[in-house]
Design a protein around this motif. Structure first.
Motif, mmCIF file in Angstrom:
data_model
loop_
_atom_site.group_PDB
_atom_site.id
_atom_site.type_symbol
_atom_site.label_atom_id
_atom_site.label_comp_id
_atom_site.label_asym_id
_atom_site.label_seq_id
_atom_site.Cartn_x
_atom_site.Cartn_y
_atom_site.Cartn_z
ATOM 1 N N ILE A 48 -0.950 10.690 -7.828
ATOM 2 C CA ILE A 48 -1.538 9.402 -8.209
ATOM 3 C C ILE A 48 -0.509 8.304 -7.969
ATOM 4 O O ILE A 48 0.586 8.324 -8.529
ATOM 5 N N LYS A 49 -0.865 7.354 -7.129
ATOM 6 C CA LYS A 49 0.026 6.250 -6.767
ATOM 7 C C LYS A 49 -0.523 4.964 -7.375
ATOM 8 O O LYS A 49 -1.555 4.457 -6.942
ATOM 9 N N VAL A 50 0.158 4.442 -8.390
ATOM 10 C CA VAL A 50 -0.267 3.189 -9.007
ATOM 11 C C VAL A 50 0.182 2.043 -8.102
ATOM 12 O O VAL A 50 1.350 1.969 -7.709
ATOM 13 N N THR A 51 -0.756 1.173 -7.764
ATOM 14 C CA THR A 51 -0.460 0.072 -6.852
ATOM 15 C C THR A 51 -1.258 -1.169 -7.245
ATOM 16 O O THR A 51 -2.313 -1.065 -7.871
ATOM 17 N N ALA A 52 -0.731 -2.314 -6.872
ATOM 18 C CA ALA A 52 -1.434 -3.579 -7.106
ATOM 19 C C ALA A 52 -1.361 -4.429 -5.835
ATOM 20 O O ALA A 52 -1.185 -5.641 -5.888
ATOM 21 N N MET B 226 0.843 -1.182 0.000
ATOM 22 C CA MET B 226 0.000 0.000 0.000
ATOM 23 C C MET B 226 0.884 1.240 0.000
ATOM 24 O O MET B 226 1.905 1.262 0.668
ATOM 25 N N PRO B 227 0.466 2.254 -0.718
ATOM 26 C CA PRO B 227 1.232 3.500 -0.693
ATOM 27 C C PRO B 227 1.271 4.105 0.712
ATOM 28 O O PRO B 227 0.389 3.857 1.536
ATOM 29 N N TYR B 228 2.295 4.901 0.957
ATOM 30 C CA TYR B 228 2.454 5.539 2.264
ATOM 31 C C TYR B 228 1.464 6.697 2.412
ATOM 32 O O TYR B 228 1.321 7.520 1.512
ATOM 33 N N VAL B 229 0.800 6.744 3.557
ATOM 34 C CA VAL B 229 -0.115 7.841 3.880
ATOM 35 C C VAL B 229 0.083 8.222 5.341
ATOM 36 O O VAL B 229 0.627 7.446 6.117
ATOM 37 N N GLU B 230 -0.384 9.414 5.682
ATOM 38 C CA GLU B 230 -0.325 9.874 7.068
ATOM 39 C C GLU B 230 -1.727 10.187 7.563
ATOM 40 O O GLU B 230 -2.621 10.490 6.761
ATOM 41 N N LEU C 70 -4.377 9.838 -4.715
ATOM 42 C CA LEU C 70 -5.338 8.918 -5.308
ATOM 43 C C LEU C 70 -4.599 7.619 -5.578
ATOM 44 O O LEU C 70 -3.555 7.628 -6.235
ATOM 45 N N TRP C 71 -5.104 6.527 -5.017
ATOM 46 C CA TRP C 71 -4.506 5.215 -5.269
ATOM 47 C C TRP C 71 -5.176 4.610 -6.493
ATOM 48 O O TRP C 71 -6.374 4.316 -6.495
ATOM 49 N N TRP C 72 -4.405 4.436 -7.546
ATOM 50 C CA TRP C 72 -4.847 3.817 -8.804
ATOM 51 C C TRP C 72 -4.586 2.332 -8.602
ATOM 52 O O TRP C 72 -3.474 1.858 -8.774
ATOM 53 N N MET C 73 -5.601 1.596 -8.183
ATOM 54 C CA MET C 73 -5.433 0.209 -7.751
ATOM 55 C C MET C 73 -5.714 -0.758 -8.896
ATOM 56 O O MET C 73 -6.868 -0.975 -9.275
ATOM 57 N N ARG D 57 -0.272 -4.314 -17.035
ATOM 58 C CA ARG D 57 -1.316 -3.336 -16.717
ATOM 59 C C ARG D 57 -0.809 -2.288 -15.722
ATOM 60 O O ARG D 57 -1.194 -1.123 -15.793
ATOM 61 N N ILE D 58 0.090 -2.697 -14.831
ATOM 62 C CA ILE D 58 0.718 -1.736 -13.912
ATOM 63 C C ILE D 58 1.579 -0.759 -14.712
ATOM 64 O O ILE D 58 1.496 0.464 -14.525
ATOM 65 N N ARG D 59 2.401 -1.276 -15.607
ATOM 66 C CA ARG D 59 3.277 -0.420 -16.426
ATOM 67 C C ARG D 59 2.449 0.546 -17.259
ATOM 68 O O ARG D 59 2.736 1.744 -17.314
ATOM 69 N N TRP D 60 1.399 0.041 -17.904
ATOM 70 C CA TRP D 60 0.527 0.904 -18.713
ATOM 71 C C TRP D 60 -0.094 2.003 -17.855
ATOM 72 O O TRP D 60 -0.202 3.151 -18.278
#
Length: 195
Positions: free
Chosen positions: A75-79, A1-5, A40-43, A62-65
């Motif tokens: 925008i944080k792309v994550t899987a 998961m991306p880092y958040v506070e 924004l988490w682009w999941m 799909r992550i690379r795209w």
């Protein structure tokens, strides 16, 4: 998961992104701006229980795209769903909520998904976990009036003029965001690529 506070406002935008396109990027940008999000988490999901997986490109592709389709550093792309072996959105949201106390989340979805939202596993639970922002998509503008979800949670609908405070609302709460629309479609892109 991306880092958040704690105290951050974060949009959750999930999908198969098979492939991602300008319409997805537009939904993300509208959500960031109108909801005043910090991130924004682009999941990118490993799969979609409601769709056939035979046309699904590999997750790494799909992550690379998705990374190539987005330029905004918020925008944080994550899987991460693949790492946690999560299959359903309700389980993903429960995991996010448990691991990120004090962070304010909002689920982001295109209006085209609103029409079939009541077919999602435990859709009422999803609507009761985090507020939802539905972003207009071509051909789906009236879904905020006609969908099962819209009718079921009509009492929880916030006017879009109050969109910036949606992330502070207790779920169920949702709004429909009108604005620029893109006619791009993953289905149409795949059809053009087929031999």
């Amino acid at each position: 998961m991306p880092y958040v506070e704690k105290g951050m406002a974060v949009g959750l935008f999930g999908g198969s992104f098979n492939p991602p396109h300008a319409g997805h990027a537009l939904v993300a940008e509208i959500a960031l701006r109108r909801l005043r999000l910090n991130q924004l988490w682009w999941m990118v999901t490993p799969g979609n229980p409601l769709k056939s997986t035979r046309e699904l490109a590999p997750l790494a592709e799909r992550i690379r795209w998705s990374e190539e389709a987005t330029e905004d550093p918020r925008i944080k792309v994550t899987a991460f769903e693949a790492a946690y072996q999560v299959r359903y959105t309700a389980d993903t949201l429960a995991l996010i909520k448990a691991r990120n106390p004090g962070v304010r989340f909002v689920w982001i979805m295109g209006a085209d998904s609103l029409l079939s939202f009541h077919h999602w596993q435990r859709w009422r639970e999803i609507a009761s976990t985090f507020p939802i922002a539905v972003v207009d998509r071509p051909g789906s503008t009236l879904s905020f009036l006609s969908s099962v979800m819209a009718k079921t949670f009509d009492y929880a609908r916030e006017d879009e003029s109050d969109a910036e405070v949606l992330v502070q609302q207790q779920a169920p709460a949702w709004t429909f965001l009108h604005g620029p629309r893109s006619s791009h479609s993953s289905t149409a892109i795949r059809a053009r690529r087929s031999p």
